[in-house]
Write an enzyme that holds these catalytic residues in place. Structure first.
Site, PDB file in Angstrom:
ATOM      1  N   SER A  97      56.593  26.950  22.944  1.00 54.64           N
ATOM      2  CA  SER A  97      57.134  26.093  23.996  1.00 54.64           C
ATOM      3  C   SER A  97      58.437  25.447  23.575  1.00 54.64           C
ATOM      4  O   SER A  97      58.708  25.257  22.385  1.00 54.64           O
ATOM      5  CB  SER A  97      56.113  24.996  24.320  1.00 54.64           C
ATOM      6  OG  SER A  97      56.635  24.054  25.231  1.00 54.64           O
ATOM      7  N   ASN A  98      59.226  25.071  24.580  1.00 55.37           N
ATOM      8  CA  ASN A  98      60.419  24.263  24.353  1.00 55.37           C
ATOM      9  C   ASN A  98      60.076  22.845  23.919  1.00 55.37           C
ATOM     10  O   ASN A  98      60.922  22.143  23.357  1.00 55.37           O
ATOM     11  CB  ASN A  98      61.265  24.193  25.622  1.00 55.37           C
ATOM     12  CG  ASN A  98      62.115  25.425  25.838  1.00 55.37           C
ATOM     13  OD1 ASN A  98      62.391  26.175  24.917  1.00 55.37           O
ATOM     14  ND2 ASN A  98      62.539  25.632  27.078  1.00 55.37           N
ATOM     15  N   ARG A 146      61.712  18.367  37.368  1.00 56.33           N
ATOM     16  CA  ARG A 146      61.420  19.620  36.669  1.00 56.33           C
ATOM     17  C   ARG A 146      62.636  20.541  36.657  1.00 56.33           C
ATOM     18  O   ARG A 146      62.964  21.162  35.628  1.00 56.33           O
ATOM     19  CB  ARG A 146      60.230  20.316  37.339  1.00 56.33           C
ATOM     20  CG  ARG A 146      59.872  21.686  36.770  1.00 56.33           C
ATOM     21  CD  ARG A 146      59.486  21.632  35.314  1.00 56.33           C
ATOM     22  NE  ARG A 146      58.963  22.931  34.871  1.00 56.33           N
ATOM     23  CZ  ARG A 146      58.850  23.301  33.600  1.00 56.33           C
ATOM     24  NH1 ARG A 146      59.227  22.468  32.634  1.00 56.33           N
ATOM     25  NH2 ARG A 146      58.370  24.484  33.292  1.00 56.33           N
ATOM     26  N   TYR A 167      54.260  24.534  29.490  1.00 56.29           N
ATOM     27  CA  TYR A 167      54.600  23.810  30.712  1.00 56.29           C
ATOM     28  C   TYR A 167      54.707  24.766  31.899  1.00 56.29           C
ATOM     29  O   TYR A 167      55.607  25.592  31.973  1.00 56.29           O
ATOM     30  CB  TYR A 167      55.910  23.044  30.527  1.00 56.29           C
ATOM     31  CG  TYR A 167      55.818  22.037  29.406  1.00 56.29           C
ATOM     32  CD1 TYR A 167      55.030  20.897  29.539  1.00 56.29           C
ATOM     33  CD2 TYR A 167      56.489  22.241  28.208  1.00 56.29           C
ATOM     34  CE1 TYR A 167      54.921  19.982  28.506  1.00 56.29           C
ATOM     35  CE2 TYR A 167      56.383  21.323  27.168  1.00 56.29           C
ATOM     36  CZ  TYR A 167      55.596  20.201  27.322  1.00 56.29           C
ATOM     37  OH  TYR A 167      55.487  19.296  26.299  1.00 56.29           O
ATOM     38  N   ASP A 225      53.172  30.032  26.841  1.00 62.32           N
ATOM     39  CA  ASP A 225      54.007  28.915  27.279  1.00 62.32           C
ATOM     40  C   ASP A 225      53.092  27.767  27.688  1.00 62.32           C
ATOM     41  O   ASP A 225      51.985  27.994  28.197  1.00 62.32           O
ATOM     42  CB  ASP A 225      54.867  29.369  28.459  1.00 62.32           C
ATOM     43  CG  ASP A 225      55.612  28.221  29.106  1.00 62.32           C
ATOM     44  OD1 ASP A 225      56.461  27.633  28.422  1.00 62.32           O
ATOM     45  OD2 ASP A 225      55.319  27.913  30.273  1.00 62.32           O
TER      46      ASP A 225
END
Length: 225
Positions: free
Chosen positions: A118-119, A41, A9, A7
């Site tokens: 990741s998104n 966030r 972030y 990941d």
């Protein structure tokens, strides 16, 4: 050897490093900067869940902008459009966590295929990886954009396995986000949770296969696998 998916972030790069840009652009007290960052966030993640559940996909860069708009409105802050864009661009310049590059290198040297999962949409991830000095330490970048939804939807983890041309159960997610670990494990991936705050695991979804408190320990655990 396995495909190891990191990941980005909060795992390889510190999302709270946006506070430097927030403070400089907004010129407000540190306490308010922290509150804006925390809300930004939180809403960024919430909006990704909402987008997936509503089947109304937008790239993560746009999601990040929407979340920033909410955070600014929450605290009655109204900077101009140019300032808002400079703040959002802080996500292109996040600070890597200690040991990030070295961890990636150690795992690559041990024969693993090491990528980001990741998104973030591809352009967003490429900019950050370059700016953080991590791109040359990665074998590739895999984005949820490829299936137009977001983690923890199982299709994102399946997309990573397909991209790596490996069975899902020979891939491993490394993430600091407990919900991400629960999602990947439930989908069938092996998992390593970077639990820096020593939080409890999620009460739903799979529990982590491995748990460490920092990135170097990931390589200690897996470089000999």
């Amino acid at each position: 050897m396995t495909g190891i998916c990191f990941d980005m972030y909060g795992t390889l790069c510190d999302t709270s490093s946006v506070r430097t840009r927030l403070g400089a652009e907004l010129d407000v007290a540190d306490r308010l900067v922290a509150a804006v960052d925390d809300t930004w966030r939180r809403k960024q993640l919430q909006y990704s869940y909402q987008s997936a559940q509503m089947d109304d996909y937008e790239p993560f860069w746009e999601i990040t902008g929407h979340a920033l708009e909410y955070a600014l409105a929450q605290f009655d802050l109204d900077p101009d459009a140019a300032t808002r864009e400079r703040i959002r661009e802080a996500y292109d310049h996040l600070t890597p966590f200690a040991g990030a590059a070295e961890t990636l290198d150690r795992l690559s040297a041990a024969g693993h295929e090491v990528v980001v999962l990741s998104n973030g949409n591809p352009a967003m991830l490429e900019r950050l990886a370059e700016n953080a000095g991590l791109r040359s330490h990665l074998d590739g970048i895999v984005s949820a954009h490829g299936v137009r939804t977001f983690k923890p939807d199982p299709s994102v983890y399946e997309h990573a396995a397909e991209t790596l041309d490996r069975p899902l159960d020979t891939c491993r997610l490394v993430s600091s986000n407990a919900w991400d670990i629960a999602g990947a494990g439930t989908a069938g991936m092996a998992t390593t949770w970077v639990n820096r705050r020593r939080d409890p695991p999620e009460a739903i979804g799979a529990r982590p296969d491995h748990e460490v408190t920092g990135l170097p320990a990931v390589a200690d655990d897996l470089s000999s696998d």
